[in-house]
Every structure is written in C-alpha cells, then in structure tokens.
Design a protein around this motif. Structure first.
Motif, PDB file in Angstrom:
ATOM      1  N   PRO A 149      76.356   6.573  47.880  1.00  0.00           N
ATOM      2  CA  PRO A 149      77.177   6.078  48.986  1.00  0.00           C
ATOM      3  C   PRO A 149      77.758   4.705  48.665  1.00  0.00           C
ATOM      4  O   PRO A 149      77.081   3.840  48.098  1.00  0.00           O
ATOM      5  N   ASN A 150      79.025   4.524  49.009  1.00  0.00           N
ATOM      6  CA  ASN A 150      79.698   3.256  48.743  1.00  0.00           C
ATOM      7  C   ASN A 150      79.095   2.160  49.613  1.00  0.00           C
ATOM      8  O   ASN A 150      79.110   2.263  50.843  1.00  0.00           O
ATOM      9  N   PRO A 151      78.568   1.091  49.035  1.00  0.00           N
ATOM     10  CA  PRO A 151      77.924   0.045  49.842  1.00  0.00           C
ATOM     11  C   PRO A 151      78.901  -0.809  50.638  1.00  0.00           C
ATOM     12  O   PRO A 151      78.480  -1.537  51.542  1.00  0.00           O
ATOM     13  N   VAL A 152      80.208  -0.745  50.314  1.00  0.00           N
ATOM     14  CA  VAL A 152      81.164  -1.613  51.008  1.00  0.00           C
ATOM     15  C   VAL A 152      82.226  -0.818  51.767  1.00  0.00           C
ATOM     16  O   VAL A 152      83.203  -1.376  52.225  1.00  0.00           O
ATOM     17  N   GLY A 153      82.061   0.481  51.898  1.00  0.00           N
ATOM     18  CA  GLY A 153      83.051   1.282  52.603  1.00  0.00           C
ATOM     19  C   GLY A 153      82.644   2.737  52.618  1.00  0.00           C
ATOM     20  O   GLY A 153      81.504   3.089  52.302  1.00  0.00           O
ATOM     21  N   ALA A 154      83.591   3.593  52.991  1.00  0.00           N
ATOM     22  CA  ALA A 154      83.312   5.018  53.042  1.00  0.00           C
ATOM     23  C   ALA A 154      83.345   5.615  51.638  1.00  0.00           C
ATOM     24  O   ALA A 154      83.773   4.991  50.677  1.00  0.00           O
ATOM     25  N   GLY A 155      82.863   6.854  51.535  1.00  0.00           N
ATOM     26  CA  GLY A 155      82.967   7.577  50.280  1.00  0.00           C
ATOM     27  C   GLY A 155      81.804   7.326  49.335  1.00  0.00           C
ATOM     28  O   GLY A 155      80.753   6.794  49.714  1.00  0.00           O
ATOM     29  N   LEU A 156      82.015   7.709  48.077  1.00  0.00           N
ATOM     30  CA  LEU A 156      80.978   7.660  47.057  1.00  0.00           C
ATOM     31  C   LEU A 156      81.462   6.840  45.858  1.00  0.00           C
ATOM     32  O   LEU A 156      82.659   6.744  45.606  1.00  0.00           O
ATOM     33  N   VAL A 157      80.502   6.279  45.127  1.00  0.00           N
ATOM     34  CA  VAL A 157      80.816   5.565  43.890  1.00  0.00           C
ATOM     35  C   VAL A 157      79.864   6.038  42.801  1.00  0.00           C
ATOM     36  O   VAL A 157      78.752   6.513  43.073  1.00  0.00           O
ATOM     37  N   PHE A 158      80.294   5.891  41.553  1.00  0.00           N
ATOM     38  CA  PHE A 158      79.442   6.221  40.426  1.00  0.00           C
ATOM     39  C   PHE A 158      78.473   5.069  40.154  1.00  0.00           C
ATOM     40  O   PHE A 158      78.888   3.909  40.053  1.00  0.00           O
ATOM     41  N   GLU A 159      77.187   5.418  40.018  1.00  0.00           N
ATOM     42  CA  GLU A 159      76.174   4.447  39.632  1.00  0.00           C
ATOM     43  C   GLU A 159      75.223   5.088  38.624  1.00  0.00           C
ATOM     44  O   GLU A 159      75.337   6.276  38.319  1.00  0.00           O
ATOM     45  N   ASN A 160      74.269   4.292  38.133  1.00  0.00           N
ATOM     46  CA  ASN A 160      73.311   4.757  37.113  1.00  0.00           C
ATOM     47  C   ASN A 160      71.931   4.887  37.736  1.00  0.00           C
ATOM     48  O   ASN A 160      71.071   4.036  37.543  1.00  0.00           O
ATOM     49  N   ARG A 161      71.674   5.972  38.474  1.00  0.00           N
ATOM     50  CA  ARG A 161      70.401   6.072  39.181  1.00  0.00           C
ATOM     51  C   ARG A 161      69.723   7.421  38.949  1.00  0.00           C
ATOM     52  O   ARG A 161      69.212   8.043  39.869  1.00  0.00           O
ATOM     53  N   ALA A 162      69.716   7.849  37.699  1.00  0.00           N
ATOM     54  CA  ALA A 162      69.005   9.083  37.350  1.00  0.00           C
ATOM     55  C   ALA A 162      68.456   8.949  35.940  1.00  0.00           C
ATOM     56  O   ALA A 162      68.857   8.062  35.175  1.00  0.00           O
ATOM     57  N   ARG A 163      67.549   9.818  35.612  1.00  0.00           N
ATOM     58  CA  ARG A 163      66.953   9.837  34.281  1.00  0.00           C
ATOM     59  C   ARG A 163      66.739  11.294  33.870  1.00  0.00           C
ATOM     60  O   ARG A 163      66.834  12.207  34.698  1.00  0.00           O
ATOM     61  N   GLY A 164      66.461  11.497  32.609  1.00  0.00           N
ATOM     62  CA  GLY A 164      66.293  12.866  32.138  1.00  0.00           C
ATOM     63  C   GLY A 164      65.481  12.933  30.868  1.00  0.00           C
ATOM     64  O   GLY A 164      65.164  11.909  30.235  1.00  0.00           O
ATOM     65  N   ARG A 165      65.143  14.158  30.505  1.00  0.00           N
ATOM     66  CA  ARG A 165      64.396  14.428  29.285  1.00  0.00           C
ATOM     67  C   ARG A 165      64.928  15.718  28.670  1.00  0.00           C
ATOM     68  O   ARG A 165      65.364  16.624  29.381  1.00  0.00           O
ATOM     69  N   ASN A 166      64.863  15.794  27.377  1.00  0.00           N
ATOM     70  CA  ASN A 166      65.144  17.045  26.682  1.00  0.00           C
ATOM     71  C   ASN A 166      64.195  17.143  25.503  1.00  0.00           C
ATOM     72  O   ASN A 166      64.138  16.243  24.666  1.00  0.00           O
ATOM     73  N   SER A 167      63.443  18.223  25.448  1.00  0.00           N
ATOM     74  CA  SER A 167      62.533  18.462  24.336  1.00  0.00           C
ATOM     75  C   SER A 167      62.778  19.859  23.814  1.00  0.00           C
ATOM     76  O   SER A 167      63.161  20.763  24.568  1.00  0.00           O
ATOM     77  N   GLY A 168      62.590  20.035  22.522  1.00  0.00           N
ATOM     78  CA  GLY A 168      62.834  21.362  21.985  1.00  0.00           C
ATOM     79  C   GLY A 168      62.691  21.429  20.486  1.00  0.00           C
ATOM     80  O   GLY A 168      62.293  20.461  19.818  1.00  0.00           O
ATOM     81  N   VAL A 169      63.046  22.591  19.968  1.00  0.00           N
ATOM     82  CA  VAL A 169      63.002  22.870  18.534  1.00  0.00           C
ATOM     83  C   VAL A 169      64.293  23.576  18.153  1.00  0.00           C
ATOM     84  O   VAL A 169      64.760  24.469  18.882  1.00  0.00           O
ATOM     85  N   GLU A 170      64.893  23.165  17.044  1.00  0.00           N
ATOM     86  CA  GLU A 170      66.057  23.866  16.499  1.00  0.00           C
ATOM     87  C   GLU A 170      65.749  24.239  15.056  1.00  0.00           C
ATOM     88  O   GLU A 170      65.177  23.448  14.303  1.00  0.00           O
ATOM     89  N   MET A 171      66.108  25.468  14.694  1.00  0.00           N
ATOM     90  CA  MET A 171      65.776  25.958  13.354  1.00  0.00           C
ATOM     91  C   MET A 171      66.836  26.926  12.880  1.00  0.00           C
ATOM     92  O   MET A 171      67.518  27.574  13.680  1.00  0.00           O
ATOM     93  N   TRP A 172      66.992  26.995  11.572  1.00  0.00           N
ATOM     94  CA  TRP A 172      67.906  27.961  10.974  1.00  0.00           C
ATOM     95  C   TRP A 172      67.489  28.216   9.538  1.00  0.00           C
ATOM     96  O   TRP A 172      66.711  27.451   8.946  1.00  0.00           O
ATOM     97  N   GLY A 173      67.989  29.312   8.980  1.00  0.00           N
ATOM     98  CA  GLY A 173      67.642  29.648   7.613  1.00  0.00           C
ATOM     99  C   GLY A 173      68.638  30.610   7.003  1.00  0.00           C
ATOM    100  O   GLY A 173      69.446  31.235   7.703  1.00  0.00           O
ATOM    101  N   ASN A 174      68.594  30.719   5.675  1.00  0.00           N
ATOM    102  CA  ASN A 174      69.431  31.644   4.912  1.00  0.00           C
ATOM    103  C   ASN A 174      68.550  32.450   3.969  1.00  0.00           C
ATOM    104  O   ASN A 174      67.641  31.895   3.336  1.00  0.00           O
ATOM    105  N   TRP A 175      68.851  33.731   3.869  1.00  0.00           N
ATOM    106  CA  TRP A 175      68.114  34.611   2.963  1.00  0.00           C
ATOM    107  C   TRP A 175      69.110  35.437   2.164  1.00  0.00           C
ATOM    108  O   TRP A 175      69.883  36.197   2.748  1.00  0.00           O
ATOM    109  N   GLN A 176      69.099  35.259   0.854  1.00  0.00           N
ATOM    110  CA  GLN A 176      69.931  36.073  -0.033  1.00  0.00           C
ATOM    111  C   GLN A 176      69.145  37.350  -0.312  1.00  0.00           C
ATOM    112  O   GLN A 176      68.444  37.478  -1.313  1.00  0.00           O
ATOM    113  N   ALA A 177      69.252  38.303   0.604  1.00  0.00           N
ATOM    114  CA  ALA A 177      68.433  39.506   0.525  1.00  0.00           C
ATOM    115  C   ALA A 177      68.716  40.297  -0.738  1.00  0.00           C
ATOM    116  O   ALA A 177      67.798  40.847  -1.362  1.00  0.00           O
TER     117      ALA A 177
END
Length: 642
Positions: free
Chosen positions: A488-516
């Motif tokens: 919420p806009n602190p000085v008027g109507a509407g919305l404003v962009f702010e920095n009030r969130a956080r996040g996490r990402n965890s995982g595994v990435e893998m790949w391979g090649n096989w000359q069969a």
C-alpha cells in the motif's frame, strides 16, 4: 510453498513409437562415426563464461552446459529460444507465437529478470524490466559457434542481473563461414529464409554478410480463438575478422525491422541496429588484453502503451596474466551509458520519460593452484548504478581434480538484481488525479526500491569415467532477500513496489552423454528443484505473489537420441517433460520432436522436423482459457552450401 498440481500422466502408447524407431535404427548403428565431436573433444571445448578466459570445459568450476553448432543443426531449431531448449539446465516455456519465459533455477515468467543474456559480448536485456524481449533477439543459427549456458550466479564477472545464470551466445569467426549458404523452411505456423556469403579481404582478413526473414502465424488458444501474437521480422548483418581469436580484430553489426501482432490495436513496430568492435592482443610475457566497444539502438512502438527509443554505449577492457607458475589473474573494468527516451501512453508510463542511465565497474578474479590437483579462485566486482550506488559482488570457488577426467568443485557467491525502470519509474495511470496535492496512482515504482540479493552455495562433480560416457551433477541452495512486493502506498492511494519478501531455491541439476554405438549417441538431463517464497513480517502485499508472478515446475527433464542411419542420413529424437505449474495452474506435459536429415547432394541438405508428434496440442505457460496452444506441426527445411 506453492501447492502441488497433480501431473498429467503421458500414456505409454504415446512413447511406444519412439522405442520402436530407436530399436529399428540401432540395427544400423555401426561403421562411421557420429558427425559431431567425440565426448573427449566436447570436454576439451574452450569456454569463457566461467572465468572470462579460455579454459577447457572439463576444468570449469561451474554448472555449465555447451550447445554446439552441430547440436543446433541436428535439433532443427528455427529460433534462439528453440535452440536454448537443448540446454538441460534451462527452463523454457513458449508463452505464445512470439513470447517465451526462459530462466535457470526458478522465478520464471515472460518478465524474467534474473538471467543475463549476451550475444557476442553484447548484453541484450532491457533496462525497462531487466529482462529480454525475445521477439527481437535473432542470429543466423548456422553461424553460431556455441552457446554457453551457466546456471548459477555469474555476477562477479558479468555484473548485476547475472543472478540465476548466464547465456553467452558466441558466433563463428568470418574465416569459418566462407562461401555461400542459403536456406528456406516452413510449416503451417512459421516460415523462414536466409542467405549468407563469406569471402576474403585483400589485407588478409575475412568477412561475411547475411540477410534473413522470419514470420510466425497467430496461434490458437484454449478458448478456441486466436492468440494475436504472430510476427514478421527482417534482419541483416555483417562480420569481419583479422588475425586469430588470440590476437586479432573483429567488427560486426546487425540491423532489424519487424511488426508484432497484438489484440485490439495496431501492430507493435520494432527496429534496431548494433555495431561491435573488438581487439584481442597477446602482450610481452604472454598476458592477454581484450578491448570491446559496442553501440546498440532499439525502438519499440507499442500502440496505446508506450514508444521507446534506447541507445546503449558500452566499453569493456580486460587483462589476463600469469603470475608465476601457480597463479592466474583476470582483471578489468567497463562503463555503459544508456539513453532511454519513452513516449508514455495513458494507461501507464515511465517517469521521467527521458532518462540517462550509467553503470561503471571494476573486477578481479584470481586463481591460485594450492597443489597439482587443488585450485582456489576468489573474485570481486564493484559495480555502480543510477539507483543504488555501488554493489559488491564476490565469489569464492574451490576445484579439486583428482585425475584428468574428473572435477569436484564448490562455490559460494553473492549476486544482485539491481532496480530497473519498472521498479522505480513505473506509474499507472500516467496522468493521475490529485487529492490534497498528492497524485493518486493505482500502482507506482518505489522511490526506495533496493537491489534484490541472492546468496548461493553450489557443489558439483563432473566426470568422464569412460571414453563413451560423461556426466555432470550440481546441487545448489539459494537464499533470496529483498524480493519485490506490491505494498500500500504510504502517501496516497494505490500500490508501490517495495522489497518485502524472501525466498529459497534448492535442487539438483544433472546431465550426461553416452556414445552407445559409434553412430548412436544418447543425451539426458534432469532438474529437480523446490522454489519457495514468503512475505516478510512487515509486508502488507495483498496479491499473494512477490511482485510479478513467477511459475516454476518441481522437475523437468529431457532425453535426446542422435543416430547416423547411413551416409548422409540422420535421425534425431528429443523428448522433453515439464512438471506441473501452480501459478497460473498448468498440467504437466511431455513433448516429442523428431528430425530426419538427408544430404541429397554434397551441397544440399533436406530436413523434416516433426514437432510435438505424440500430443495434438498443449499449453506451456499462461492462464486458461486465453493461453496459447503449442500444436503438432511438420517443418520442412532445405539448406544449400557452396
């Protein structure tokens, strides 16, 4: 955590034809070698995206995948986003006929803002939202040497916005594209044609010139109507090289013009041009100096929204040197000026409309051999921008090479996504009502919006235990702070962009090649991840998202098979699966593409590409019922080389 959406199971009978085809052609898979690099040669490809100096892929302490020119040719890809599908560490979704959502390690959306994309050293993200307009990014795919895809932070070398990854598209030297080439292709949804000619210069250099034209038709949506997002675009360019990659000169440029369909108004008009100059020198003592400068001009006129004219001037310098027998240092700096001129529409705009932005940076990365098998790399970049001043971007990497064919590594890095114009300068409506002298915006950029921050830990292992087998595995954990919210806009109507969130990402990435077998190669890749976001305790965001919505599957994988059936005949099959999306909800899907290439003569090649063969249609991104559908199609292409 986003709620899970039950995946849509792929019927076994859809995959049965693939197995029958592979079994049938395996009987012929003996004799000649596959028309591509061996796995040992692939491991020794020199890459530059990890350390900004040439090093073998097998020695690069990062999660990096290389798409080769032959990979692109055999895939039948008709655009850069389609070619990028070959990278198993990228999440790619076609939004409609011209738009894509492309990311590494989560936070995907058509406005993705944490992935840095470069074409021959030229940064192509827009300062409007720190993302990429994929509808104007094009190269002649036959002239691409390789695409280096790094998942994970690269900010120490490449700067802010290289938060979740770097895509580095590198085209071939003019000396490697001599002679004439012409191609034409099409399906019921798209058409393309291109021509290129390369020759020698009287002073010992080489050159090439090219021209191409592409168009995509509007797609159908789930509601049965048309997704009015088709487009047509023309592009031409040149490149000239003198000397060699280690010590020489390059000058190159491109220009394009096009129109993009959109609903309820006239077409979006796009155009642009760029010019790049590069000098590489080997100095006394063996150190290497690289200088690059470029100018990039883009125009985008979007009726009823905005018209933008952007000129970017960029200068970079880098020096790589050997300090004794056990230390290698890379250091340098750069300056970029962007002159942005925006004519605002009624619904929203960027204020001020005219803005000059500048970025300045210095960096250093030092690699020290602690022993014959153990190397420590430390790096730091200081980058200044208009909005937040100086950002500090460090990294620390440790690499252990127990034998010539394996590498274990770990990294700890900090990266940031610096504010873009949408974070600070967006206002809707452009001319608001005023109450007690205060403008009443529905939504506005936040005057105090700060950089989003990511701290990332990675552990990886890469090996080639056999001459016919190679693989890479990386585990990662990322913590994000100061993510974008709408408050919420602190000085008027509407919305404003702010920095009030956080996040996490965890995982595994893998790949391979096989000359069969000598004429049969299998490639596979898998990413499993968990992306979580939550609001800070003091946030009053009512949208339930962190700013613009993102949508990430918990898993996605791919399997590719490449077979040389006989001399001049090849078959390639690619199966890709993407898990369910939750926001907006989208079922899981599996798509299979198949390409048959036939060399009619030494200088003439015909290819048939079946897209989405075992599924009549599916959506890859967006909300029902208006989201576009990706349908089954047959693409035919003819290429002539002199």
């Amino acid at each position: 955590m986003r709620p899970a959406v039950p995946p849509r199971a792929a019927p076994a009978q859809r995959l049965a034809p693939l197995g029958l085809l592979l079994a049938a052609f395996c009987a012929h898979a003996h004799g000649a070698e596959l028309a591509d690099l061996s796995l040992e040669e692939l491991a020794n490809i020199e890459v530059t995206s990890v350390s900004k100096r040439a090093q073998p892929l097998s020695d690069a302490p990062a999660s990096i995948y290389v798409i080769t020119n032959n990979d692109i040719r055999r895939s039948g890809a008709t655009s850069l986003p389609e070619a990028l599908r070959l990278a198993p560490n990228l999440q790619i979704a076609q939004v409609d006929a011209r738009n894509y959502a492309i990311t590494a390690r989560g936070f995907n959306s058509p406005f993705e803002n944490k992935l840095l994309v470069l074409i021959d050293g030229r940064t192509v993200y827009t300062p409007l939202f720190s993302g990429v307009f994929w509808d104007v990014q094009s190269v002649m795919l036959e002239d691409v040497e390789r695409i280096e895809v790094v998942s994970g932070p690269g900010a120490t070398l490449w700067g802010a916005n290289a938060v979740n990854g770097v895509i580095n598209i590198i085209t071939r030297s003019a000396a490697d594209t001599q002679g004439a080439l012409a191609s034409v292709g099409g399906s019921k949804f798209s058409r393309s044609g291109a021509a290129r000619y390369g020759g020698e210069l009287s002073n010992g250099g080489h050159y090439r010139v090219y021209g191409k034209a592409d168009s995509n038709e509007d797609l159908r949506n789930e509601a049965g109507g048309q997704s009015l997002t088709g487009w047509h675009r023309k592009q031409a360019g040149f490149r000239a090289d003198w000397g060699n990659p280690g010590s020489g000169y390059t000058i190159q440029g491109d220009a394009y013009d096009g129109a993009l369909h959109q609903a309820r108004t006239a077409d979006i008009q796009v155009s642009g041009a760029n010019l790049i100059g590069r000098i590489n020198r080997i100095l006394d003592g063996g150190s290497k100096l690289n200088l690059q400068a470029y100018w990039d001009h883009t125009e985008r006129n979007q009726p009823l929204a905005f018209a933008e004219r952007l000129d970017t001037f960029d200068l970079q310098a880098q020096h790589a040197l050997q300090l004794g027998s056990a230390q290698q240092l890379v250091w340098g700096g750069g300056y970029r000026l962007a002159r942005d001129r925006v004519d605002n529409g009624v619904a929203f705009g960027f204020l001020p409309g005219d803005l000059n932005m500048n970025w300045a940076n210095i960096f250093a990365q030092d690699e020290i051999a602690l022993s014959d098998k153990l190397k420590l790399t430390g790096g730091l970049k200081l980058e200044r921008n208009n909005y937040t001043g100086v950002e500090t971007l460090p990294t620390l990497r440790l690499a252990y090479k127990p034998n010539p064919t394996s590498l274990a590594w770990s990294a700890l890095s900090r990266s940031v996504r610096a504010p873009s114009r949408i974070d600070r300068d967006l206002f809707s409506p452009t001319n608001p009502k005023t109450v007690n002298g205060v403008p009443q915006y529905a939504i506005a950029g936040g005057p105090n919006f700060a950089s989003e921050v990511a701290d990332v830990l990675e552990v990886g292992y890469r090996a080639q235990p056999l001459a016919t087998l190679s693989y890479s595995v990386t585990a990662f954990y990322s913590q994000y702070r100061r993510l974008r919210t709408t408050e919420p806009n602190p000085v008027g109507a509407g919305l404003v962009f702010e920095n009030r969130a956080r996040g996490r990402n965890s995982g595994v990435e893998m790949w391979g090649n096989w000359q069969a077998l000598p004429r049969w190669r299998l490639s596979a890749g898998l990413v499993v991840q968990r992306v979580e976001t939550e609001l800070d305790a003091d946030s009053r965001d009512q949208t339930g998202t962190t700013g613009l919505a993102t949508s990430d599957p918990s898993n996605f994988w791919q399997l590719r098979s490449s077979i040389d059936i006989a001399e001049g005949k090849e078959l390639d099959v690619m199966m890709r699966h993407v898990g369910a999306l939750s926001s907006p909800a989208l079922p899981a899907y599996t798509a299979i593409d198949m390409r048959y290439g036939w060399k009619l003569r030494r200088d003439l090649e015909l290819s048939l590409l079946g897209q989405n063969l075992f599924d009549a249609k599916h959506a890859e991104f967006g909300a029902a019922p208006g989201r576009a559908l990706y349908e089954r199609a047959l693409y035919v292409k003819l290429v002539w080389r002199q």
